[in-house]
Design a protein around this motif. Structure first.
Motif, mmCIF file in Angstrom:
data_model
loop_
_atom_site.group_PDB
_atom_site.id
_atom_site.type_symbol
_atom_site.label_atom_id
_atom_site.label_comp_id
_atom_site.label_asym_id
_atom_site.label_seq_id
_atom_site.Cartn_x
_atom_site.Cartn_y
_atom_site.Cartn_z
ATOM 1 N N VAL A 149 -21.610 -13.975 -21.905
ATOM 2 C CA VAL A 149 -21.180 -14.973 -20.101
ATOM 3 C C VAL A 149 -20.688 -16.362 -20.171
ATOM 4 C CG1 VAL A 149 -22.658 -16.056 -18.379
ATOM 5 C CG2 VAL A 149 -23.522 -13.660 -19.115
ATOM 6 N N LYS A 150 -20.219 -16.742 -19.627
ATOM 7 C CA LYS A 150 -19.204 -18.070 -19.835
ATOM 8 C C LYS A 150 -19.388 -19.431 -19.289
ATOM 9 C CE LYS A 150 -14.894 -20.651 -22.277
ATOM 10 N NZ LYS A 150 -13.807 -20.257 -22.943
ATOM 11 N N THR A 151 -19.904 -20.537 -19.120
ATOM 12 C CA THR A 151 -20.510 -20.739 -17.163
ATOM 13 C C THR A 151 -19.352 -21.878 -16.992
ATOM 14 O OG1 THR A 151 -21.079 -23.072 -18.454
ATOM 15 C CG2 THR A 151 -23.010 -21.109 -18.124
ATOM 16 N N PHE A 152 -18.961 -22.474 -16.117
ATOM 17 C CA PHE A 152 -18.409 -23.239 -15.228
ATOM 18 C C PHE A 152 -18.992 -23.293 -14.088
ATOM 19 C CE2 PHE A 152 -15.630 -20.016 -17.717
ATOM 20 C CZ PHE A 152 -14.167 -21.097 -18.396
ATOM 21 N N PRO A 153 -18.006 -24.782 -13.681
ATOM 22 C CA PRO A 153 -17.867 -25.453 -12.084
ATOM 23 C C PRO A 153 -17.807 -24.347 -11.620
ATOM 24 C CG PRO A 153 -16.975 -26.454 -13.147
ATOM 25 C CD PRO A 153 -16.684 -25.332 -14.318
ATOM 26 N N TYR A 154 -18.462 -24.128 -10.781
ATOM 27 C CA TYR A 154 -18.424 -23.292 -9.112
ATOM 28 C C TYR A 154 -17.020 -22.951 -8.951
ATOM 29 C CZ TYR A 154 -19.220 -21.193 -4.643
ATOM 30 O OH TYR A 154 -19.395 -19.937 -4.055
ATOM 31 N N PRO A 155 -16.181 -21.696 -8.362
ATOM 32 C CA PRO A 155 -16.969 -21.121 -8.195
ATOM 33 C C PRO A 155 -17.027 -20.221 -9.667
ATOM 34 C CG PRO A 155 -14.789 -20.598 -7.726
ATOM 35 C CD PRO A 155 -14.594 -21.750 -7.768
ATOM 36 N N GLY A 156 -17.393 -20.716 -10.952
ATOM 37 C CA GLY A 156 -17.627 -19.736 -12.473
ATOM 38 C C GLY A 156 -18.977 -19.807 -11.966
ATOM 39 N N PHE A 157 -19.487 -18.727 -13.537
ATOM 40 C CA PHE A 157 -20.774 -18.579 -13.185
ATOM 41 C C PHE A 157 -21.672 -19.775 -13.149
ATOM 42 C CE2 PHE A 157 -24.796 -17.240 -15.350
ATOM 43 C CZ PHE A 157 -24.623 -15.951 -14.768
ATOM 44 N N PRO A 158 -22.666 -20.080 -12.816
ATOM 45 C CA PRO A 158 -23.575 -21.381 -12.478
ATOM 46 C C PRO A 158 -24.081 -21.620 -13.843
ATOM 47 C CG PRO A 158 -24.252 -19.643 -11.095
ATOM 48 C CD PRO A 158 -23.067 -19.070 -11.764
ATOM 49 N N THR A 159 -23.770 -22.886 -14.641
ATOM 50 C CA THR A 159 -24.581 -23.357 -15.742
ATOM 51 C C THR A 159 -26.458 -23.225 -14.978
ATOM 52 O OG1 THR A 159 -25.102 -25.093 -17.034
ATOM 53 C CG2 THR A 159 -25.221 -25.458 -14.950
ATOM 54 N N ASP A 160 -26.467 -23.099 -13.687
ATOM 55 C CA ASP A 160 -28.717 -23.036 -13.638
ATOM 56 C C ASP A 160 -28.574 -22.155 -14.131
ATOM 57 O OD1 ASP A 160 -28.213 -25.949 -13.278
ATOM 58 O OD2 ASP A 160 -28.505 -25.806 -11.172
ATOM 59 N N LEU A 161 -27.797 -20.472 -14.278
ATOM 60 C CA LEU A 161 -29.081 -19.747 -14.298
ATOM 61 C C LEU A 161 -28.198 -19.374 -15.758
ATOM 62 C CD1 LEU A 161 -27.465 -17.933 -10.714
ATOM 63 C CD2 LEU A 161 -29.933 -18.317 -11.237
ATOM 64 N N GLN A 162 -27.755 -19.757 -16.339
ATOM 65 C CA GLN A 162 -26.989 -19.541 -17.747
ATOM 66 C C GLN A 162 -28.740 -19.246 -18.352
ATOM 67 O OE1 GLN A 162 -28.281 -20.576 -21.474
ATOM 68 N NE2 GLN A 162 -26.650 -22.217 -21.138
ATOM 69 N N ALA A 163 -29.912 -20.007 -18.295
ATOM 70 C CA ALA A 163 -31.031 -19.462 -19.185
ATOM 71 C C ALA A 163 -31.290 -17.980 -18.653
ATOM 72 C CB ALA A 163 -31.793 -21.176 -19.281
ATOM 73 N N GLN A 164 -31.777 -18.409 -17.231
ATOM 74 C CA GLN A 164 -32.346 -16.598 -16.696
ATOM 75 C C GLN A 164 -31.478 -15.307 -17.774
ATOM 76 O OE1 GLN A 164 -31.172 -19.207 -15.706
ATOM 77 N NE2 GLN A 164 -32.557 -19.313 -13.255
ATOM 78 N N MET A 165 -30.085 -16.153 -17.133
ATOM 79 C CA MET A 165 -29.288 -14.516 -17.429
ATOM 80 C C MET A 165 -30.023 -14.192 -19.319
ATOM 81 S SD MET A 165 -27.162 -12.992 -16.530
ATOM 82 C CE MET A 165 -25.825 -11.188 -16.278
ATOM 83 N N MET A 166 -29.730 -15.368 -20.317
ATOM 84 C CA MET A 166 -29.912 -15.437 -21.320
ATOM 85 C C MET A 166 -31.521 -13.657 -21.613
ATOM 86 S SD MET A 166 -30.169 -17.343 -24.542
ATOM 87 C CE MET A 166 -28.318 -19.069 -24.389
ATOM 88 N N VAL A 167 -32.338 -14.789 -21.078
ATOM 89 C CA VAL A 167 -33.275 -13.723 -20.647
ATOM 90 C C VAL A 167 -33.049 -12.507 -20.333
ATOM 91 C CG1 VAL A 167 -35.601 -12.974 -20.403
ATOM 92 C CG2 VAL A 167 -35.673 -15.358 -20.769
ATOM 93 N N LEU A 168 -32.141 -11.989 -20.169
ATOM 94 C CA LEU A 168 -31.804 -10.622 -19.809
ATOM 95 C C LEU A 168 -30.882 -9.910 -20.833
ATOM 96 C CD1 LEU A 168 -32.229 -8.296 -17.118
ATOM 97 C CD2 LEU A 168 -29.495 -9.549 -15.815
ATOM 98 N N LEU A 169 -30.313 -10.768 -20.995
ATOM 99 C CA LEU A 169 -29.581 -10.110 -22.576
ATOM 100 C C LEU A 169 -30.045 -9.933 -23.438
ATOM 101 C CD1 LEU A 169 -26.325 -12.588 -21.906
ATOM 102 C CD2 LEU A 169 -26.768 -10.812 -21.324
#
Length: 425
Positions: free
Chosen positions: A294-314
């Motif tokens: 996963v790589k965060t980017f400004p919209y419409p990329g992957f949201p930085t505000d969901l990076q931490a939550q996604m890390m738990v899933l990973l």
């Protein structure tokens, strides 16, 4: 001080309704000071940041009525151009007062903004935009003052970075400036589109919103209107990830799934079961989770505000994954806390290597809003009990979060001190 106590929970199931977007509500509340008549805003989330901005607006003389999920703002009694310093210092969105009052009164003053500690938050791009519209700027002792002697005049502005806050603030100021303003390399977030729709209905001329070039035709007068805030895409994403982690059958309703395309695409890559319809997204955890990068980017990329939550899933994936953060320079504060819970995450500059791991309950601290949400998700699947401190961060962005997670079967409660005395959520 209150804490959240979470126990490992059985499979989550049921429906959860997403609230109005905080990051759309805040600039729209500020923009409601621009017209010459009252505005009624619907789907306003009951969050501290929203309440603080409403208090700032009230202290400036506007009349505010806030009931359940609606807010009526009457700007006709405004008699002050300065935001309350104490309230403003707690709230990053207080800087929207600068653009609004500069447009309306030709003068504005506020403290330097507060908010989550996720990196430097300079407002130089905001001020650059104001100067391009003919404003003067002064910063002294933590306070920012902007003013114009002869009114604002439209201009051409290029943003060095597609800053959401700067794009919004320039739009606010330019909406009542004389002539045309062009913002190049503008941010494209849905919350900006929502604000633009609100300003347009009130009378401003705005084109190109949702692209990287926004054109604004300023107007002398604006009229108050009724407006409904869009659903919060980050809250929606958080609950969708919760369903991917521990869901048997979770339906997340009041979702605009076009705002979540990067997240939904990554979840499908991982094997998460998703069903989308006009009213929301149904999600369930698969038997096996595939790893993804996963790589965060400004919209419409992957949201930085969901990076931490996604890390738990990973952490629950079959093999290792890499998360790269490109938006904020200090957005990995949750990693140490997750590692306390048994995660195996190694940092290398702006990237994190996430290895599969079994999480265990622990005492942890929420360093910021989205990190706190990630720790809550981790607590739902961790063996044993998890205690999260500094939960005011979490409440800044999630309305009724205990009730919503409990409604899905999550074992969570609010407690006070180490004796785990239950308080009212």
């Amino acid at each position: 001080m209150d804490k959240f106590h979470i126990e490992q929970s059985p499979s989550l199931s049921g429906r959860v309704r997403i609230s109005g977007a905080k990051n759309a509500a805040l600039p729209i509340i500020a923009a409601a000071l621009l017209p010459d008549s009252p505005c009624r805003l619907k789907e306003i989330p009951a969050l501290n940041d929203v309440k603080n901005l409403a208090r700032i607006v009230e202290c400036m003389g506007a009349e505010v009525e806030y009931e359940e999920s609606s807010m009526t703002i009457d700007p006709r009694t405004l008699d002050c151009f300065e935001a309350d310093p104490e309230l403003a210092s707690q709230l990053r969105a207080s800087y929207y007062i600068l653009g609004v009052m500069l447009a309306r009164e030709g003068r504005a003053c506020t403290s330097l903004p507060g908010g989550c500690r996720i990196g430097s938050r300079p407002i130089d791009l905001h001020l650059k935009g104001f100067k391009a519209l003919g404003a003067e700027v002064s910063i002294e002792e933590g306070c920012v003052e902007v003013w114009t002697e002869n009114g604002l005049t439209g201009g051409d502005i290029y943003l060095d970075y597609p800053s959401v806050g700067a794009t919004i603030n320039i739009m606010l100021a330019a909406s009542r400036a004389e002539g045309k303003t062009t913002i190049e390399n503008a941010a494209r977030e849905p919350e900006i589109v929502d604000l633009a729709n609100f300003l347009t209905v009130m009378g401003a001329g705005i084109k190109g919103v949702g692209t990287d070039v926004i054109r604004i035709e300023g107007v002398d007068e604006m009229q108050g209107v009724e407006h409904e805030i869009i659903p919060d895409r980050i809250e929606a994403g958080t609950y969708i990830i919760a369903g991917a982690l521990a869901g048997e059958d979770v339906f997340v309703e009041n979702v605009l799934d076009e705002h979540l395309k990067p997240l939904l695409a990554k979840l499908r890559e991982m094997g998460v079961e998703l069903e989308q319809d006009i009213s929301g997204v149904r999600v369930a955890r698969p038997k096996k989770l595939r790893s993804v990068d996963v790589k965060t980017f400004p919209y419409p990329g992957f949201p930085t505000d969901l990076q931490a939550q996604m890390m738990v899933l990973l952490t629950q994936a079959e093999s290792s994954s890499v998360v790269t953060e490109t938006v904020w320079e200090d957005r990995f504060s949750h990693v140490d806390e997750l590692n306390k819970m048994g995660a195996s995450i190694q940092l290398d500059d702006n990237s994190a290597l996430i290895n599969p791991s079994s999480l265990k309950g622990a005492e942890v601290t929420a360093p910021d809003l989205r990190a706190g949400a990630a720790l809550m998700l981790a607590g739902l699947i961790a063996d044993g009990e998890t205690m999260i401190d500094e939960v005011d961060h979490i409440r800044r962005g999630y309305e009724n979060i205990i009730e919503k997670i409990s409604g899905l079967g999550g074992r969570i409660k609010q407690v006070r001190d180490r004796k785990n005395q239950v308080t009212t959520a």
